[in-house]
Design an enzyme around this catalytic site. Structure first.
Site, PDB file in Angstrom:
ATOM      1  N   TYR A   1      -8.798  15.070  -6.653  1.00 39.72           N
ATOM      2  CA  TYR A   1      -8.103  14.342  -7.504  1.00 39.72           C
ATOM      3  C   TYR A   1      -7.102  15.266  -8.396  1.00 39.72           C
ATOM      4  CZ  TYR A   1      -6.664  11.164 -11.382  1.00 39.72           C
ATOM      5  OH  TYR A   1      -5.869  10.363 -12.475  1.00 39.72           O
TER       6      TYR A   1
ATOM      7  N   ASP B   1       0.871  -1.297   0.048  1.00 35.79           N
ATOM      8  CA  ASP B   1      -0.035   0.051   0.075  1.00 35.79           C
ATOM      9  C   ASP B   1       0.983   1.199  -0.076  1.00 35.79           C
ATOM     10  OD1 ASP B   1      -1.594   2.120   0.652  1.00 35.79           O
ATOM     11  OD2 ASP B   1      -2.673   1.245   2.169  1.00 35.79           O
TER      12      ASP B   1
ATOM     13  N   SER C   1      -1.388  13.430 -14.148  1.00 37.01           N
ATOM     14  CA  SER C   1      -2.786  13.329 -15.044  1.00 37.01           C
ATOM     15  C   SER C   1      -3.034  14.529 -15.744  1.00 37.01           C
ATOM     16  CB  SER C   1      -3.861  12.993 -14.111  1.00 37.01           C
ATOM     17  OG  SER C   1      -5.176  13.352 -14.879  1.00 37.01           O
TER      18      SER C   1
ATOM     19  N   LYS D   1      -2.973  15.536  -8.232  1.00 35.09           N
ATOM     20  CA  LYS D   1      -2.146  15.256  -9.591  1.00 35.09           C
ATOM     21  C   LYS D   1      -1.263  16.906  -9.693  1.00 35.09           C
ATOM     22  CE  LYS D   1      -3.048  11.158 -10.402  1.00 35.09           C
ATOM     23  NZ  LYS D   1      -2.274  10.145 -10.173  1.00 35.09           N
TER      24      LYS D   1
END
Ligand code: NAD
Length: 253
Positions: free
Chosen positions: A155, A62, A142, A159
């Site tokens: 998100y 993880d 991204s 990024k």
């Protein structure tokens, strides 16, 4: 072969971009530690590599845990005596949600995996690479870092953070001859795609909506990113560091 005798670790390598990258790195001559939180998925990728004649070791990890990142790096060095490439690729997506409706726990998990997970990989991998005075640390960012879509605030922020982290680490590592590079994919046909679209499964409406935002008229396949990762990890990219390489069919123009 572009990565002959190199030793690589790929996180999130049980699926999608990570799996395709681990496979291609092995095909290009690298010995690969295939890491994923999903132990069975990591094992399946490692078995595909071995079946194709490559060398791989599967490890459950993880990336949001320091001890797991340390174990990956320790295992690479203990087994193969060095570490040439660390691809910090594991990440989690976000269901499109208005900011006022997002649970704090969602923000915390996205940041823990997508940002802290990359930083922890860097903490342990770059210590070895600096000592070796060679190595490449790659990050899957991204296009959300550059041209976000509505409803993906956590998100996009995660990024964006790793693109800046990449630049900071690239400067820190340049005197050691170690490179740090981010890759920014546009929507990619992996199991994660449906979540970005806000759907249980990818459908025609979702595909049409996303493809319409990409000037080249298609989404990425995982192999588009695998080829980019192999290039950036190889000596062909010897003068590339601190960059965020957009693999986006023109989305960010
Ligand atoms: N698919 C897209 O549209 C897209 C676009 C841009 C960027 N990305 C990024 O690409 C990377 C890879 O995603 P993908 O599209 O291949 O998705 P995927 O769902 O196919 O693969 C992600 C893998 O990461 C693993 N993972 C999740 N949390 C983890 C953790 N804490 N530790 C270790 N492994 C973990 C999952 O088990 C899975 O195998 C991610 O960082 C993602 O944010 C994806």
């Amino acid at each position: 072969m572009k990565l002959e005798n190199r030793v690589a670790i790929v996180t999130g390598a049980g699926s999608g971009i990570g799996a395709a990258s681990a496979l291609l790195m092995a095909q290009e001559g690298a010995k690969v530690i295939v890491a994923d939180i999903d132990a069975a998925a990591a094992k399946a990728t490692a078995e595909r590599i071995e079946k194709a004649g490559g060398a791989a070791l599967a490890m459950a990890a993880d990336v949001s845990r320091g001890a797991d990142n340390k174990a990956l790096v320790d295992r690479a060095v203990a087994t193969w005596s060095r570490l040439d490439v660390f691809f910090a690729n594991a990440g989690v997506p976000q269901w499109p949600t208005a900011v006022e409706e997002i649970d704090e726990a969602v923000f915390d998990r996205i940041m823990a995996v997508n940002v802290k997970g990359v930083w922890l990989g860097a903490k342990y991998a770059l210590a070895v690479m600096k000592q070796q005075k060679r190595g490449v640390f790659l990050v899957t960012a991204s296009t959300a870092a550059i041209r976000p879509r509505p409803g993906g605030s956590c998100y996009a922020a995660s990024k964006g953070a790793v693109v800046t982290l990449t630049k900071s680490l690239a400067l820190e590592c340049a005197p050691y001859g170690v490179r740090v590079v981010a890759i920014a994919p546009v929507a990619t046909e992996t199991p994660m795609l449906a979540t970005f679209m806000g759907k249980k499964a990818v459908d025609d409406e979702g595909m049409a909506r996303y493809v319409a935002t990409v000037p080249l008229g298609r989404l990425n396949q995982p192999e588009d990113l695998a080829r980019t990762a192999v290039f950036l990890a190889s000596d062909d990219a010897a003068m590339i560091t601190g960059s965020c390489v957009e693999v986006d069919g023109g989305r960010c123009i």
